[in-house]
Design an enzyme around this catalytic site. Structure first.
Site, PDB file in Angstrom:
ATOM      1  N   GLY A 163      33.619  45.564  38.301  1.00 28.20           N
ATOM      2  CA  GLY A 163      34.226  44.171  37.232  1.00 28.20           C
ATOM      3  C   GLY A 163      35.013  43.697  36.235  1.00 28.20           C
ATOM      4  O   GLY A 163      35.936  42.203  35.616  1.00 28.20           O
ATOM      5  N   LYS A 236      33.033  35.320  40.310  1.00 24.86           N
ATOM      6  CA  LYS A 236      32.787  34.752  41.358  1.00 24.86           C
ATOM      7  C   LYS A 236      32.060  34.012  41.656  1.00 24.86           C
ATOM      8  O   LYS A 236      31.586  32.743  40.662  1.00 24.86           O
ATOM      9  CB  LYS A 236      31.598  35.387  42.224  1.00 24.86           C
ATOM     10  CG  LYS A 236      32.711  37.333  42.950  1.00 24.86           C
ATOM     11  CD  LYS A 236      31.361  37.944  43.827  1.00 24.86           C
ATOM     12  CE  LYS A 236      31.661  39.447  43.634  1.00 24.86           C
ATOM     13  NZ  LYS A 236      30.603  40.339  44.088  1.00 24.86           N
ATOM     14  N   ARG A 291      22.138  47.209  42.903  1.00 18.89           N
ATOM     15  CA  ARG A 291      21.609  46.455  42.106  1.00 18.89           C
ATOM     16  C   ARG A 291      21.367  45.502  43.315  1.00 18.89           C
ATOM     17  O   ARG A 291      22.556  44.904  44.164  1.00 18.89           O
ATOM     18  CB  ARG A 291      22.232  45.659  41.219  1.00 18.89           C
ATOM     19  CG  ARG A 291      23.930  44.924  41.146  1.00 18.89           C
ATOM     20  CD  ARG A 291      24.048  43.998  40.282  1.00 18.89           C
ATOM     21  NE  ARG A 291      24.944  43.161  40.786  1.00 18.89           N
ATOM     22  CZ  ARG A 291      26.768  43.905  40.721  1.00 18.89           C
ATOM     23  NH1 ARG A 291      26.201  45.130  40.321  1.00 18.89           N
ATOM     24  NH2 ARG A 291      28.004  42.682  40.815  1.00 18.89           N
ATOM     25  N   ARG A 337      28.162  28.787  42.522  1.00 18.76           N
ATOM     26  CA  ARG A 337      28.253  29.110  41.174  1.00 18.76           C
ATOM     27  C   ARG A 337      28.005  28.354  40.389  1.00 18.76           C
ATOM     28  O   ARG A 337      29.060  27.679  40.252  1.00 18.76           O
ATOM     29  CB  ARG A 337      28.265  30.541  40.634  1.00 18.76           C
ATOM     30  CG  ARG A 337      27.896  31.547  41.376  1.00 18.76           C
ATOM     31  CD  ARG A 337      28.512  32.771  40.610  1.00 18.76           C
ATOM     32  NE  ARG A 337      28.526  34.179  41.975  1.00 18.76           N
ATOM     33  CZ  ARG A 337      28.827  35.127  41.162  1.00 18.76           C
ATOM     34  NH1 ARG A 337      28.793  35.495  39.518  1.00 18.76           N
ATOM     35  NH2 ARG A 337      28.236  36.047  42.320  1.00 18.76           N
TER      36      ARG A 337
HETATM   37  C1  MV4 Z   1      41.641  46.660  43.020  1.00 20.98           C
HETATM   38  C2  MV4 Z   1      42.255  45.052  44.035  1.00 20.98           C
HETATM   39  C3  MV4 Z   1      43.788  45.919  44.912  1.00 20.98           C
HETATM   40  N1  MV4 Z   1      43.948  47.011  45.089  1.00 20.98           N
HETATM   41  N2  MV4 Z   1      42.033  48.024  44.192  1.00 20.98           N
HETATM   42  C4  MV4 Z   1      38.551  43.783  41.141  1.00 20.98           C
HETATM   43  C5  MV4 Z   1      37.329  44.565  40.393  1.00 20.98           C
HETATM   44  C6  MV4 Z   1      36.752  45.752  40.811  1.00 20.98           C
HETATM   45  N3  MV4 Z   1      35.910  45.417  41.714  1.00 20.98           N
HETATM   46  C7  MV4 Z   1      38.149  46.187  41.880  1.00 20.98           C
HETATM   47  N4  MV4 Z   1      38.832  45.494  41.732  1.00 20.98           N
HETATM   48  C8  MV4 Z   1      40.021  45.457  42.309  1.00 20.98           C
HETATM   49  N5  MV4 Z   1      40.449  46.732  42.392  1.00 20.98           N
HETATM   50  C9  MV4 Z   1      42.893  47.912  44.987  1.00 20.98           C
HETATM   51  N6  MV4 Z   1      43.066  49.769  44.566  1.00 20.98           N
HETATM   52  C10 MV4 Z   1      41.697  44.088  43.513  1.00 20.98           C
HETATM   53  C11 MV4 Z   1      41.306  44.052  43.033  1.00 20.98           C
HETATM   54  C12 MV4 Z   1      40.598  42.684  43.305  1.00 20.98           C
HETATM   55  C13 MV4 Z   1      41.420  42.079  41.596  1.00 20.98           C
HETATM   56  C14 MV4 Z   1      42.511  42.312  41.430  1.00 20.98           C
HETATM   57  C15 MV4 Z   1      43.561  41.486  40.268  1.00 20.98           C
HETATM   58  C16 MV4 Z   1      43.554  40.370  40.331  1.00 20.98           C
HETATM   59  C17 MV4 Z   1      42.142  40.218  40.640  1.00 20.98           C
HETATM   60  C18 MV4 Z   1      41.287  40.515  41.498  1.00 20.98           C
HETATM   61  C19 MV4 Z   1      40.064  40.071  42.374  1.00 20.98           C
HETATM   62  C20 MV4 Z   1      39.550  40.883  43.243  1.00 20.98           C
HETATM   63  C21 MV4 Z   1      39.883  42.042  43.205  1.00 20.98           C
END
Ligand code: MV4
Length: 450
Positions: A163, A236, A291, A337
């Site tokens: 998150g 989201k 979940r 949402r």
């Molecule tokens: C990443 C990524 C790009 N590359 N990991 C966001 C929440 C968590 N579940 C992991 N996330 C991300 N992991 C890698 N290796 C991009 C995201 C990401 C994100 C990153 C920066 C700003 C907004 C984002 C939105 C969704 C996912």
């Protein structure tokens, strides 16, 4: 089958669970804080127990109080919903110890998936693709060496994270150490643990997640994907199924990977495998959510299944009565949402009293909410007050239905993001399905430059 379920949550998901139980002939117990005496879940359940003051730490997050309420009312199962205690393996453990059915996976599986670096290792062993990255790292010097090996840009993540908390992107070596220390400090504050890991940072991916169901007999099916790329600050905003970016062939590949991931840890219940998807069709495991999720209704609508009922049946020891070949995706579903917040004030939460309420209806329109005219949205909890979900034969029709329904909705007395959602869904790139996880941020920058 379980006979009496204590719902360890509030808001729309608590109402959603109460409804599913009632339809199944299962008794329900609501728990509520002093701020939720007038809440819908408190009123709709067969019984309701006040478990403490308004702050979640003294009510919805208190394992002792929730276990006590379960014992006192004679409930034989607990449904944790999402947020609060839903991913706390110690709570699942405590339920197991007390002879209470926890409606979710086993505690040890939750613990394993909650440690993201360990989950990565498990997935590598199982043959599920992951992003090039590191094992656990604890200090900036050592981590910097790993970052050089991985190649910039790198993303620094908290081992207990998810998150977006305790997460930073470093685009070059010069900024790595300061990014690492900031992320680590945030991780320690948020999770009481500063174990970190690194991954190569994938630029402009989509966030695609697969819903799975696993019974206690080793049967696992996937229910297709949800595209959750439309998000802001890791919250989201709009989710849909199917994704325009996924062909039938890619769905099979990713679905098989999701099933493999679930089988690798002996998963049971409903779960979600999160992937990053690149433009060229490459996909990588990111994490597993153990979940039910906020966006589960879009999967319900394209599959025809009731995921809460499926969770309850699986937890009661029933076998899945269908296999992968029986799962078919029909039409297109979109959820948005609705939050009590002001988009013109950096999305500041806006609790308060709803003075007038009109919710849309009609074919292919579903509202999951826990609000009514005269209800006061308390300031203590998440600002999400309702979900609007639509279903139609095609994406184009679903978008039209979503906007028609948003246009009808009236929520007076508090600020909401309804107009903002109307604007986003009117954007040409949104309508074309041409977006990635940077979409909302990009729109904000366009606005700033005008
Ligand atoms: C990443 C990524 C790009 N590359 N990991 C966001 C929440 C968590 N579940 C992991 N996330 C991300 N992991 C890698 N290796 C991009 C995201 C990401 C994100 C990153 C920066 C700003 C907004 C984002 C939105 C969704 C996912």
């Amino acid at each position: 089958m379980v006979k009496k379920v204590l719902v360890a949550n509030r808001g729309e998901i608590a109402v959603r669970i109460i409804r599913a139980c009632r339809e199944m002939g299962i008794q329900t117990v609501a728990v509520y804080s002093e701020a939720d005496k007038e809440a819908l879940h408190t009123q709709l359940a067969d019984e309701a127990v006040c478990i403490g003051p308004a702050p979640a730490s003294e009510s919805y997050l208190s394992m002792e109080r929730i276990i006590s309420a379960t014992m006192i009312t004679g409930a034989d199962a607990v449904h944790p919903g999402f947020g609060f205690l839903s991913e706390n393996y110690r709570f699942a453990q405590l339920c197991e110890t007390c002879g209470i059915v926890f409606i979710g996976p086993r505690a040890e599986v939750m613990q394993k998936m909650g440690q993201k670096a360990e989950a990565r290792r498990t997935m590598i062993q199982a043959g599920v693709p992951v992003i090039p990255g590191s094992q656990e790292v604890y200090d900036a010097k050592e981590a910097s060496v790993r970052a050089d090996e991985i190649g910039y840009p790198v993303i620094i993540k908290a081992a207990l994270g998810g998150g977006g908390k305790g997460m930073r992107v470093a685009f070059e070596r010069e900024e790595f150490e300061s990014c690492f220390l900031t992320a680590q400090k945030e991780a320690r504050a948020s999770f009481g643990d500063d174990t970190m890991y690194l991954e190569h940072f994938v630029e402009h991916p989509r966030h695609i997640e697969f819903q799975i169901l696993a019974d206690t007999y080793g049967n696992v099916v996937h229910l297709g994907e949800r595209d959750c790329s439309i998000q802001r600050n890791h919250q989201k905003m709009i989710e849909e199924s199917p994704s325009v970016a996924i062909s039938g062939e890619l769905r099979s590949h990713m679905g098989e990977a999701a099933v493999k991931a679930a089988k690798a840890v002996g998963y049971t219940g409903a779960g979600t495998i999160e992937f990053l998807l690149e433009n060229d069709g490459s996909f990588y495991f990111m994490e597993m959510n153990t979940r039910i999720q906020v966006e589960h209704p879009v999967t319900e609508w394209v599959t025809g299944l009731d995921l809460i009922k499926e969770q309850i049946r699986i937890a009661s020891g029933l076998e899945l009565p269908y296999g992968q070949q029986d799962i078919r995706l029909k039409g297109h579903a979109i959820e948005c949402r609705i939050n009590a917040e002001n988009p013109n004030q950096k999305f500041r939460p806006c609790p308060g009293t709803i003075t007038d309420l009109y919710l849309p209806g009609g074919q292919g329109i579903r509202i999951d909410a826990a609000i009514y005219s005269g209800y006061t949205v308390p300031p203590y909890y998440d600002p999400m007050i309702a979900k609007l979900i639509v279903h139609a034969d095609t994406r184009e029709e679903a978008v039209a239905k979503l906007r028609s329904a948003l246009g009808e909705t009236i929520i007076e007395g508090i600020d909401t993001n309804i107009d903002y959602l109307y604007e986003i869904t009117g954007n040409e790139r949104y309508r074309q399905g041409n977006f990635d996880i940077g979409f909302i941020e990009m729109l904000g920058q366009e606005e700033d430059s005008v």
